[in-house]
Write an enzyme that holds these catalytic residues in place. Sequence first.
Site, mmCIF file in Angstrom:
data_model
loop_
_atom_site.group_PDB
_atom_site.id
_atom_site.type_symbol
_atom_site.label_atom_id
_atom_site.label_comp_id
_atom_site.label_asym_id
_atom_site.label_seq_id
_atom_site.Cartn_x
_atom_site.Cartn_y
_atom_site.Cartn_z
ATOM 1 N N MET A 140 0.839 -1.198 0.000
ATOM 2 C CA MET A 140 0.000 0.000 0.000
ATOM 3 C C MET A 140 0.874 1.248 0.000
ATOM 4 O O MET A 140 0.435 2.334 0.391
ATOM 5 C CB MET A 140 -0.958 0.002 1.195
ATOM 6 C CG MET A 140 -1.987 -1.111 1.135
ATOM 7 S SD MET A 140 -3.538 -0.735 1.982
ATOM 8 C CE MET A 140 -2.977 -0.470 3.658
ATOM 9 N N HIS A 169 9.508 -3.378 3.468
ATOM 10 C CA HIS A 169 9.037 -3.612 2.099
ATOM 11 C C HIS A 169 10.200 -3.939 1.155
ATOM 12 O O HIS A 169 10.082 -4.820 0.293
ATOM 13 C CB HIS A 169 8.314 -2.370 1.567
ATOM 14 C CG HIS A 169 7.050 -2.032 2.279
ATOM 15 N ND1 HIS A 169 6.930 -0.928 3.085
ATOM 16 C CD2 HIS A 169 5.847 -2.654 2.310
ATOM 17 C CE1 HIS A 169 5.701 -0.873 3.563
ATOM 18 N NE2 HIS A 169 5.024 -1.902 3.118
ATOM 19 N N LYS A 213 4.852 -9.867 9.409
ATOM 20 C CA LYS A 213 4.355 -9.027 10.502
ATOM 21 C C LYS A 213 2.838 -9.110 10.572
ATOM 22 O O LYS A 213 2.260 -9.175 11.649
ATOM 23 C CB LYS A 213 4.789 -7.576 10.324
ATOM 24 C CG LYS A 213 4.319 -6.671 11.466
ATOM 25 C CD LYS A 213 4.751 -5.241 11.284
ATOM 26 C CE LYS A 213 3.936 -4.547 10.233
ATOM 27 N NZ LYS A 213 2.507 -4.331 10.659
ATOM 28 N N GLN A 260 -3.019 -12.213 8.282
ATOM 29 C CA GLN A 260 -3.211 -11.923 6.862
ATOM 30 C C GLN A 260 -2.444 -12.912 5.991
ATOM 31 O O GLN A 260 -2.960 -13.399 4.967
ATOM 32 C CB GLN A 260 -2.763 -10.502 6.558
ATOM 33 C CG GLN A 260 -2.757 -10.141 5.091
ATOM 34 C CD GLN A 260 -2.303 -8.716 4.857
ATOM 35 O OE1 GLN A 260 -3.075 -7.790 5.036
ATOM 36 N NE2 GLN A 260 -1.050 -8.532 4.462
ATOM 37 N N VAL A 317 10.956 -7.410 9.537
ATOM 38 C CA VAL A 317 12.150 -6.576 9.681
ATOM 39 C C VAL A 317 11.922 -5.621 10.850
ATOM 40 O O VAL A 317 10.861 -4.991 10.949
ATOM 41 C CB VAL A 317 12.438 -5.794 8.385
ATOM 42 C CG1 VAL A 317 13.644 -4.882 8.565
ATOM 43 C CG2 VAL A 317 12.675 -6.767 7.238
#
Length: 283
Positions: A34, A41, A154, A158, A181
């Site tokens: 997002m 990321h 994390k 999901q 991370v």
Amino acid sequence: MSRPPVVARTLPALRRALGELRRRNASVALVPTMGALHDGHISLVRLAKRRADKVVVSVFVNPTQFAPNEDFGSYPRTWKADAAKLAAENVDLIWNPDVKAMYPEGFASRIGVDGPAVAGLEDRFRPHFFGGVATVVGKLFMQVRPDFAIFGSKDYQQLRVVTRMAADLDTGVKVIGAPTVRERDGLAMSSRNVYLSPEQRQIAPTLYRAMKEVAKLLKAGKSADAAVAVGSKLITEAGFALDYLEARHAETLAPVRSLKDGPIRLLVAAKIGTTRLIDNIAV
């Protein structure tokens, strides 16, 4: 000097770009995001590059996973910085649709999810969330048709929901979970960390420290209830409003009583001020 990534904002442009990428039967990995990209990321992008010949990153703030009282309008949007970071990583293609491209007028279909999506964790507090995630990820899989899709661990529930959906719907996509991370003090990297005040930022790593303490107690033979009670006290005494701290089976997300019940994942969600943080660790 490497070429900047192709940026597609419409489905026809995406299909043309994918056709170019797939010449010579190249494998493709998708990294759904997002935006508001951070080092977490980027670690997903680097894993994707190790797993596939070509890497596609989607940047789309998905409205269907936000409730009316949540932060869709204020969710950080940092397109220029995101594009520069992805160019520096030699990403091949960025899929950056707007809401009308993803959900055109008359859009009326949703993916319903069960199993790990109704485990009594995030779904207790955000009952709309996983239906929105499953729908947008399902669309991304149909649009990009990747061989691999990389998700961070994390957001562990999901990850389990998406993994189940990909298998149940015979998508042919291999979902890969990448390690969380963390900052040096243990705080899991998150786009929402920018909302923390300096004082809250100092307190935030308590979530990680509390889970580590719970894991230590479980390994020492304590029951899940007793160990979680200790961790919950640490979190609330630090100033958090605790939504949950749970010991669950790492695959099914079913509740567990002790270390004997199988591989365990500790999952936590808590608010400090107006910022809600989630995290998890393996035991």
